[in-house]
Scaffold this active site. Structure first.
Site, mmCIF file in Angstrom:
data_model
loop_
_atom_site.group_PDB
_atom_site.id
_atom_site.type_symbol
_atom_site.label_atom_id
_atom_site.label_comp_id
_atom_site.label_asym_id
_atom_site.label_seq_id
_atom_site.Cartn_x
_atom_site.Cartn_y
_atom_site.Cartn_z
ATOM 1 N NE ARG A 22 -2.205 -0.879 3.649
ATOM 2 C CZ ARG A 22 -2.498 -0.191 4.733
ATOM 3 N NH1 ARG A 22 -3.499 0.666 4.729
ATOM 4 N NH2 ARG A 22 -1.795 -0.356 5.832
ATOM 5 C CB SER A 38 5.657 -6.237 8.104
ATOM 6 O OG SER A 38 5.012 -4.997 8.080
ATOM 7 C CG ASP A 77 3.394 -5.426 10.428
ATOM 8 O OD1 ASP A 77 4.306 -5.751 11.204
ATOM 9 O OD2 ASP A 77 2.706 -6.255 9.803
HETATM 10 MG MG MG Z 1 -1.652 -6.115 7.368
#
Ligand code: MG
Ligand code: ADP
Length: 509
Positions: free
Chosen positions: A135, A198, A251
Site C-alpha cells: 500500500r 514487516s 507493522d
Molecule cells: Mg496487514
C-alpha cells in the site's frame, strides 16, 4: 485345565457367533449412517472401499472416526497447565532477548521512544510492504486523534517477491510515482515518508535497518544483510522522486502507535494476519543490551519478532504436521510460533492433516484428491467459514470443499471430521497467540488495565478467534483479563508509519 480357544468341537458355535456379530455390526453401522444422513440414498457398504473411484465411500466404523478425532485432539489441544508453562517459557525468552543479541525472540529496539499525544498534525507519505497487499498512503494528521488517509493498494506478484531486490524496490518506486500522479502531487514535491517494512530487521537508527530474514514467502535476492531504507531511497533517486524516508517501521510498531493516537491506553500492538508479530512499550532499564543514546522518555517501543519463538525446537508442542509444513516452507526451522498461529499456515496445516488421513484411509474413503496436492491451496478463510457452518448436513462446508476447493465428493462424516480439524487448529492458534499477549501485559505491569491493538484478517475474520483468545487470557490472568482490552486495529501500519515520521519531523524522536 483351561479350555483351548479353538477346538474341533467349538468350531461351529464360534463360526455362528462370528456371523451374528458381523451381521449385528453391519446393521448398527447402517442405522448410524441413515440417522446421520437424512439424504435419500442407498446405504453405503459398512467398510469404506479404499480403491479409487468408489463413489460413496467415507463411512467408517464410528470407533475409527472417534479414535482419529481423539488422536488429533491429543496432539492439538493446549490445556490450561500447558498455557501457564508456555507463558513462563515465553517470558524467559523475552528477557533473554532484552539482554543479548542472537536470542530466539529478538526484542529489537525500534528507536521509537514515545507514543503520540494525539495532537500531532501534518501530511506524510507512508508505504506498507510485508503483507498480502502493498500500500501507498498519504496520511494527513488533523490532531485530536483524527486522520485523513488516501491510499492505493497494489499486488506484489510472486515473481517480484522471489526476483531481485532491485526489481522489487523499483516496483515500489513505480507505485509511489503512479499514486502521486493520481493525487496530482508534483514529482518535485518534497515529502517525508514512513516505511512500514514487516520483516525481521536489525534496526540501527530510526531510518536504518538491515533485513536479516525474509518471511511470508518473500525471497528477493540481494536484500538480506542490506539496509532496506537505502535500497528504497536509491530506487526513489533512480526515479527522481524527492522523497525522504525518515522512519523505518515494523507493522506491529505502526499498529501500536496509530492506535495510541486514538486511545491513550494502548501499550501493545499485535499482528495476526499473513504472519504474526507484536510490539510493546518497555522501560529502558529493562533493556540491558541497549547501547544507544539514553531515551528522553525512559521508554522504548520493542519490535519483538515473536514469530520466531520456538524455532530452537524445545518449547512449542509441535506435531508431525507442523514439522511437514515447516520443512516444505521457504524458511525451514524458522518462525515456529508464526507457523502455528498465522493465516499463511493454518490452511496448510489442515491440508497436511487431510493428506495424511487420506493415506491411512481415514477420510474420503482413502481416495486420492488432486485438489489437495497443491501446497498452500487450502485457504485459512475456508477453515473460518467451515467453523461457522452449523447446519445439520454441513451444507456450506460441502459447498466449500466440493464447489470452491474441488474435492469431488464428501460424506457427512468427512465433513464432520474436517470441521473438527479446523476447530482444533483454529483454537490452538488463538490460545497460542494469547500466550504472547498474557506474557507481555504481565511483564509491562499493566494487568490493572491497558489496550492491546490487534490488526490482521485472522483476528478480524476467523470465526471465534477473538473469543478463544479471551478465554485463554482468562485462564492465564484470572479476573485481570477483564482489564485487558483487545481492540480491533485496521490498517494501522500505514498511519503508524506516518505518525512516526511526524514525531521525527517534530524532533520528538
Ligand atoms: Mg496487514
Ligand atoms: P496481511 O497480514 O498480509 O497484511 P491480512 O491481515 O489480511 O493481511 O491477513 C491475510 C491472511 O489472513 C491470509 O493468510 C489469509 O489466509 C487470512 N485470511 C483472510 N481472510 C480470512 C478469513 N475470513 N478468515 C480467516 N483468515 C483469513
Amino acid at each position: 485345565m483351561p479350555l483351548p480357544l479353538w477346538t474341533p468341537d467349538n468350531r461351529v458355535p464360534l463360526f455362528v457367533f462370528g456371523l451374528t456379530t458381523g451381521v449385528a455390526v453391519t446393521a448398527a453401522f447402517q442405522y448410524l449412517y441413515s440417522s446421520l444422513s437424512k439424504r435419500n440414498q442407498p446405504p453405503p457398504p459398512a467398510d469404506y472401499d479404499p480403491l479409487p473411484g468408489n463413489a460413496v465411500g467415507g463411512l467408517r466404523p464410528d470407533t475409527q472416526f472417534e479414535s482419529t478425532i481423539q488422536r488429533l485432539e491429543r496432539e492439538f489441544t493446549i490445556n490450561t497447565s500447558m498455557l501457564h508453562n508456555l507463558v513462563k517459557a515465553f517470558t524467559r525468552d523475552m528477557e533473554r532477548g532484552l539482554k543479548r543479541e542472537n536470542s530466539v525472540i529478538k526484542m529489537i529496539p525500534s528507536y521509537v521512544e514515545r507514543r503520540p499525544s494525539g495532537d500531532e498534525t501534518g501530511t506524510y507519505l507512508a508505504l506498507d510492504l510485508g503483507g498480502s497487499n502493498f500500500r501507498v498512503c498519504e496520511v494527513t494528521l488533523l490532531g485530536k486523534g483524527q486522520v485523513r488517509t488516501r491510499q492505493k493498494k497494489f499486488v506484489v506478484s510472486e515473481a517480484l517477491k522471489t526476483g531481485t531486490g532491485e526489481q522489487l524496490f523499483d516496483f515500489i518506486a513505480d507505485c509511489v510515482e503512479q499514486f502521486m500522479g493520481e493525487l496530482n502531487i508534483g514529482k518535485d514535491t518534497k515529502l517525508k515518508m514512513g516505511f512500514t517494512f514487516s520483516f525481521p530487521v536489525d534496526q540501527h537508527a530510526l531510518n536504518k535497518g538491515n533485513l536479516f530474514l525474509w518471511t511470508k514467502g518473500f525471497t528477493a535476492s540481494g536484500v538480506v544483510g542490506t539496509d532496506v531504507v537505502q535500497l528504497l531511497q536509491d530506487a526513489f533517486h533512480r526515479k527522481d522522486l524527492k522523497i525522504d524516508v525518515t522512519a523505518l517501521v515494523n507493522d506491529t510498531v505502526g499498529t501500536l502507535i496509530s492506535h495510541a493516537y486514538v486511545d491513550n491506553a494502548t501499550y501493545m500492538g499485535v499482528i495476526l494476519g499473513t504472519g504474526s508479530n507484536a510490539a510493546y512499550v518497555e522501560k529502558m532499564e529493562n533493556i540491558p543490551k541497549w547501547k544507544g543514546p539514553p531515551s528522553s522518555t525512559g521508554e522504548m517501543v520493542i519490535n519483538m519478532e515473536w514469530g520466531a519463538w520456538g524455532q530452537d525446537g524445545i518449547i512449542l508442542p509441535t506435531t508431525a504436521y507442523d514439522l511437514k509444513v515447516d520443512r516444505a516452507s521457504p524458511n525451514p526451522r524458522k518462525q515456529t510460533y508464526e507457523k502455528m498461529i498465522s493465516g499463511m499456515y493454518l490452511g496448510e496445516i489442515t491440508r497436511q492433516i487431510l493428506l495424511d488421513l487420506i493415506s491411512t484411509g481415514e477420510i474420503f474413503g482413502g481416495r486420492h484428491c488432486s485438489a489437495l496436492e497443491a501446497p498452500y491451496s487450502f485457504e485459512t478463510a475456508y477453515m473460518s467459514r467451515i467453523e461457522r457452518d452449523h447446519s445439520m448436513e454441513l451444507t456450506d462446508t460441502r459447498t466449500i470443499l466440493e464447489d470452491l476447493y474441488g474435492i469431488k465428493k464428501t460424506t457427512l462424516s468427512d465433513r464432520r471430521l474436517i470441521k473438527r480439524i479446523c476447530q482444533l487448529i483454529g483454537t490452538r492458534a488463538a490460545r497460542l497467540a494469547s500466550i504472547g499477549i498474557a506474557s507481555v501485559v504481565t511483564k509491562m505491569n499493566r494487568l490493572h488495565g491497558c489496550t492491546v491493538a490487534v490488526d490482521g484478517s485472522v483476528y478480524e475474520h476467523y470465526s471465534y478467534f477473538r473469543t478463544r483468545m479471551i478465554d485463554a487470557l482468562k485462564e492465564l490472568l484470572g479476573v485481570n483479563a477483564d482489564n485487558i482490552t483487545l481492540a480491533q486495529a485496521r490498517d494501522g501500519s500505514g498511519q503508524g508509519a506516518a505518525l512516526i515520521a511526524a514525531l521525527a519531523d517534530h524532533g520528538e524522536l
